[in-house]
Design a protein around this motif. Sequence first.
Motif, PDB file in Angstrom:
ATOM      1  N   LEU A  57      -5.166   4.026   0.752  1.00 37.15           N
ATOM      2  CA  LEU A  57      -5.290   2.621   1.129  1.00 37.15           C
ATOM      3  C   LEU A  57      -4.474   2.322   2.379  1.00 37.15           C
ATOM      4  CD1 LEU A  57      -5.195   0.492  -2.159  1.00 37.15           C
ATOM      5  CD2 LEU A  57      -7.057   0.717  -0.524  1.00 37.15           C
ATOM      6  N   LEU A  58      -3.287   2.900   2.437  1.00 38.84           N
ATOM      7  CA  LEU A  58      -2.437   2.708   3.616  1.00 38.84           C
ATOM      8  C   LEU A  58      -3.148   3.224   4.863  1.00 38.84           C
ATOM      9  CD1 LEU A  58       0.262   1.828   4.833  1.00 38.84           C
ATOM     10  CD2 LEU A  58       1.166   4.115   4.290  1.00 38.84           C
ATOM     11  N   LYS A  59      -3.741   4.397   4.745  1.00 44.75           N
ATOM     12  CA  LYS A  59      -4.476   4.958   5.889  1.00 44.75           C
ATOM     13  C   LYS A  59      -5.663   4.072   6.257  1.00 44.75           C
ATOM     14  CE  LYS A  59      -6.622   9.153   7.648  1.00 44.75           C
ATOM     15  NZ  LYS A  59      -7.616   8.375   8.415  1.00 44.75           N
ATOM     16  N   TYR A  60      -6.366   3.567   5.257  1.00 42.83           N
ATOM     17  CA  TYR A  60      -7.511   2.696   5.531  1.00 42.83           C
ATOM     18  C   TYR A  60      -7.073   1.441   6.279  1.00 42.83           C
ATOM     19  CZ  TYR A  60     -11.493  -0.380   4.858  1.00 42.83           C
ATOM     20  OH  TYR A  60     -12.541  -1.241   5.071  1.00 42.83           O
ATOM     21  N   LEU A  61      -5.959   0.876   5.881  1.00 40.28           N
ATOM     22  CA  LEU A  61      -5.446  -0.317   6.565  1.00 40.28           C
ATOM     23  C   LEU A  61      -5.089  -0.001   8.008  1.00 40.28           C
ATOM     24  CD1 LEU A  61      -3.181  -1.752   3.725  1.00 40.28           C
ATOM     25  CD2 LEU A  61      -5.351  -2.705   4.519  1.00 40.28           C
ATOM     26  N   MET A  62      -4.459   1.145   8.205  1.00 39.07           N
ATOM     27  CA  MET A  62      -4.122   1.562   9.561  1.00 39.07           C
ATOM     28  C   MET A  62      -5.392   1.795  10.385  1.00 39.07           C
ATOM     29  SD  MET A  62      -0.905   1.532   9.913  1.00 39.07           S
ATOM     30  CE  MET A  62       0.411   1.125   8.780  1.00 39.07           C
ATOM     31  N   ASP A  63      -6.402   2.396   9.761  1.00 42.24           N
ATOM     32  CA  ASP A  63      -7.680   2.611  10.443  1.00 42.24           C
ATOM     33  C   ASP A  63      -8.272   1.304  10.948  1.00 42.24           C
ATOM     34  OD1 ASP A  63      -7.698   5.326  10.102  1.00 42.24           O
ATOM     35  OD2 ASP A  63      -8.958   5.305   8.312  1.00 42.24           O
ATOM     36  N   VAL A  99       1.794   6.681   8.979  1.00 38.50           N
ATOM     37  CA  VAL A  99       2.002   5.623   9.964  1.00 38.50           C
ATOM     38  C   VAL A  99       2.156   6.204  11.373  1.00 38.50           C
ATOM     39  CG1 VAL A  99       3.454   3.669  10.624  1.00 38.50           C
ATOM     40  CG2 VAL A  99       3.027   4.149   8.213  1.00 38.50           C
ATOM     41  N   LEU A 100       2.761   7.385  11.472  1.00 36.15           N
ATOM     42  CA  LEU A 100       2.953   8.006  12.792  1.00 36.15           C
ATOM     43  C   LEU A 100       1.638   8.285  13.507  1.00 36.15           C
ATOM     44  CD1 LEU A 100       5.875  10.541  12.168  1.00 36.15           C
ATOM     45  CD2 LEU A 100       5.882   8.628  13.794  1.00 36.15           C
ATOM     46  N   ASP A 101       0.557   8.492  12.743  1.00 44.10           N
ATOM     47  CA  ASP A 101      -0.741   8.760  13.358  1.00 44.10           C
ATOM     48  C   ASP A 101      -1.280   7.569  14.140  1.00 44.10           C
ATOM     49  OD1 ASP A 101      -0.961  11.371  12.547  1.00 44.10           O
ATOM     50  OD2 ASP A 101      -1.996  10.895  10.676  1.00 44.10           O
ATOM     51  N   TYR A 102      -0.682   6.411  13.962  1.00 41.91           N
ATOM     52  CA  TYR A 102      -1.224   5.193  14.565  1.00 41.91           C
ATOM     53  C   TYR A 102      -0.278   4.571  15.588  1.00 41.91           C
ATOM     54  CZ  TYR A 102      -4.588   5.825  10.877  1.00 41.91           C
ATOM     55  OH  TYR A 102      -5.558   6.360  10.067  1.00 41.91           O
ATOM     56  N   VAL A 103       0.676   5.379  16.066  1.00 43.28           N
ATOM     57  CA  VAL A 103       1.594   4.898  17.106  1.00 43.28           C
ATOM     58  C   VAL A 103       1.707   5.943  18.205  1.00 43.28           C
ATOM     59  CG1 VAL A 103       2.939   3.436  15.550  1.00 43.28           C
ATOM     60  CG2 VAL A 103       3.610   5.834  15.883  1.00 43.28           C
ATOM     61  N   GLY A 104       2.212   5.475  19.343  1.00 42.82           N
ATOM     62  CA  GLY A 104       2.460   6.398  20.437  1.00 42.82           C
ATOM     63  C   GLY A 104       3.874   6.949  20.337  1.00 42.82           C
ATOM     64  N   ASN A 105       4.593   6.921  21.450  1.00 40.99           N
ATOM     65  CA  ASN A 105       5.962   7.428  21.440  1.00 40.99           C
ATOM     66  C   ASN A 105       6.888   6.426  20.761  1.00 40.99           C
ATOM     67  OD1 ASN A 105       5.407   9.826  22.958  1.00 40.99           O
ATOM     68  ND2 ASN A 105       5.189   8.544  24.776  1.00 40.99           N
ATOM     69  N   ALA A 155       0.807  -1.227   0.000  1.00 40.75           N
ATOM     70  CA  ALA A 155       0.000   0.000   0.000  1.00 40.75           C
ATOM     71  C   ALA A 155       0.837   1.272   0.000  1.00 40.75           C
ATOM     72  CB  ALA A 155      -0.925  -0.003   1.213  1.00 40.75           C
ATOM     73  N   MET A 156       2.154   1.152  -0.022  1.00 36.41           N
ATOM     74  CA  MET A 156       3.009   2.335   0.092  1.00 36.41           C
ATOM     75  C   MET A 156       2.763   3.369  -1.008  1.00 36.41           C
ATOM     76  SD  MET A 156       6.686   0.927   1.424  1.00 36.41           S
ATOM     77  CE  MET A 156       6.931   0.427   3.136  1.00 36.41           C
ATOM     78  N   LYS A 157       2.363   2.903  -2.180  1.00 36.24           N
ATOM     79  CA  LYS A 157       2.125   3.835  -3.281  1.00 36.24           C
ATOM     80  C   LYS A 157       0.696   4.347  -3.321  1.00 36.24           C
ATOM     81  CE  LYS A 157       5.717   2.070  -6.379  1.00 36.24           C
ATOM     82  NZ  LYS A 157       6.018   1.513  -7.714  1.00 36.24           N
ATOM     83  N   TYR A 158      -0.134   3.846  -2.400  1.00 36.66           N
ATOM     84  CA  TYR A 158      -1.535   4.253  -2.354  1.00 36.66           C
ATOM     85  C   TYR A 158      -1.844   4.725  -0.939  1.00 36.66           C
ATOM     86  CZ  TYR A 158      -1.556   1.177  -6.459  1.00 36.66           C
ATOM     87  OH  TYR A 158      -1.268   0.570  -7.651  1.00 36.66           O
ATOM     88  N   LEU A 159      -1.521   5.980  -0.654  1.00 34.75           N
ATOM     89  CA  LEU A 159      -1.653   6.481   0.718  1.00 34.75           C
ATOM     90  C   LEU A 159      -3.066   6.374   1.288  1.00 34.75           C
ATOM     91  CD1 LEU A 159       0.743   9.567   0.756  1.00 34.75           C
ATOM     92  CD2 LEU A 159       1.162   7.228   1.532  1.00 34.75           C
TER      93      LEU A 159
END
Length: 526
Positions: A369-375, A441-447, A363-367
């Motif tokens: 989609l990447l966000k949806y997967l993270m969601d 990806v940073l939106d889905y992690v803590g520190n 999904a790296m080329k489809y942001l």
Amino acid sequence: MVRQPGINLLIANEYGWIPIHEAAYYGQPECLKALLGAQPGVVNKRTKKDQTALLLAVSRDHPRCVECLLEHGADPDIPDKDKETPLFNACEKGSPEMVAILLNNGASVNKLCLHGWTALHEAMVQNNVEIAEMLVKAKAKINIADNFGLSPLFVAAQCGNVNASRFLVKNGADINSQAKDGATALYEACKNGHEEIVEFLLSQNADANKPGKSGLLPIHIAAQRGYDRIIQMLIPATSRARVRRCGISPLHLAAERNRDEVLEELIEAGFDVNAMLSEDRSRLYEDRRSTTLYFAVINNNIEATTMLLRAGADPNLDVFSPLLVAIRLGAIQLVTLLVEHGANVNIYIPTLPTTFPVTVMFAMKYLPLLKYLMDNGCNAMSCFYCSYGSGIHPPIKASLRNTNELRTREVESDTNTCVEFCEMISAPSICRWAGPIIDVVLDYVGNVKLCARLIEHLDSYDDWENIKEKSEPPRALMQLCRLRVRELIGKRLHRIGKLPIPPRLIKFLQYKTSDDLEATSGQTDW
């Protein structure tokens, strides 16, 4: 016609024709009588194509010439170079009169042509029951097979000739005889979409469970060709156990050819939507696909995918997940369907070892989609694991085997360990999107602490400076709370919208609030 002195009636032209051939071809019985009266020995003379005057007269439908030649001793069984006799040609022309003349003059009814066909085979092609009756009365063999094992009934079914098929079955034709490739008359009728023939053969107890040489049953070939009416007739006559032994379901073939109506019929009839290809059949495909769902997804067929998922298709059975196929296609609707029906967003592939889910790589080329997967619960934290940390990373060896499809390993490190996120994002085909990818990806992690290579990427563009700052601890309390709640929800993240909580909280958990929400950590009026 009076023979003149000095005229040689045996002189042939460039095609080997003599006057008797010309007279027969052009339908001149009186000339034939004169020529044969002068030279009776030429009655069976052949052309360069081994055609006799009798065969030429039959092929041109000149019955009076045929009678004349037979009266003068013409042999009715002399074939041409293709071993086709005058009787065969009469059947080909569909001339009952000519057939009757030849049979009354002793023509052999079971002579084989070059391909093993008889006059009865040819009559079946023409759907001429009148001629067939004459041939059978003359002792024509009903079940004789040609060089490929095709019986007259097979030929009639292949051509869709119902009347001819009825006649043969009535006269004792073997309804389940098989050609050399294993096909039956029923199989051939299904293959060619002859509904009336299929209905008739089934009414006569034709066996719907005889496979061809390929191992496919009539229902398989009908599904492949998209004949939904024939499928309806075959379903009650087909053994499910026999289908399973074939190693392939008609569902697979319907999905492969986008035969949605057939697919729907088979699903409603209760065919197993999770049937797997046998090992041998799966190996015929480079990607080793196994399920019907995979075929539907790789064809980008939304309707078929929806039908299968609603019928209970499991999206996690294939070695190479249909979800990865959908991501590679950039098909957000397919991805959504699969995830909503339980597709694993955290897939790892043994043949492509990574420290992070392969879904992220695809999904790296489809942001979006990447966000949806993270969601929906993709493991973002694994993207920040790095065995080198702040230390010096080994140089990347680019291996761009296919820049359009991330099927193969694009980077190879000096170690034998799994490919890490920082390595993959450094591939030449990906690195220009490194900043936005890291940002998502940073939106889905803590520190977290970025490794030296990720920092190097973020330092390469001034516009990415804010992304680097975003990664620096501490993260806002609301972000950490959101992550914890999402962690507790677990695999049901795609159902957040149905939770009995305030709409604004749902939006917050789904990352649908404004960008400055994280900064207003003191706000609690949900």
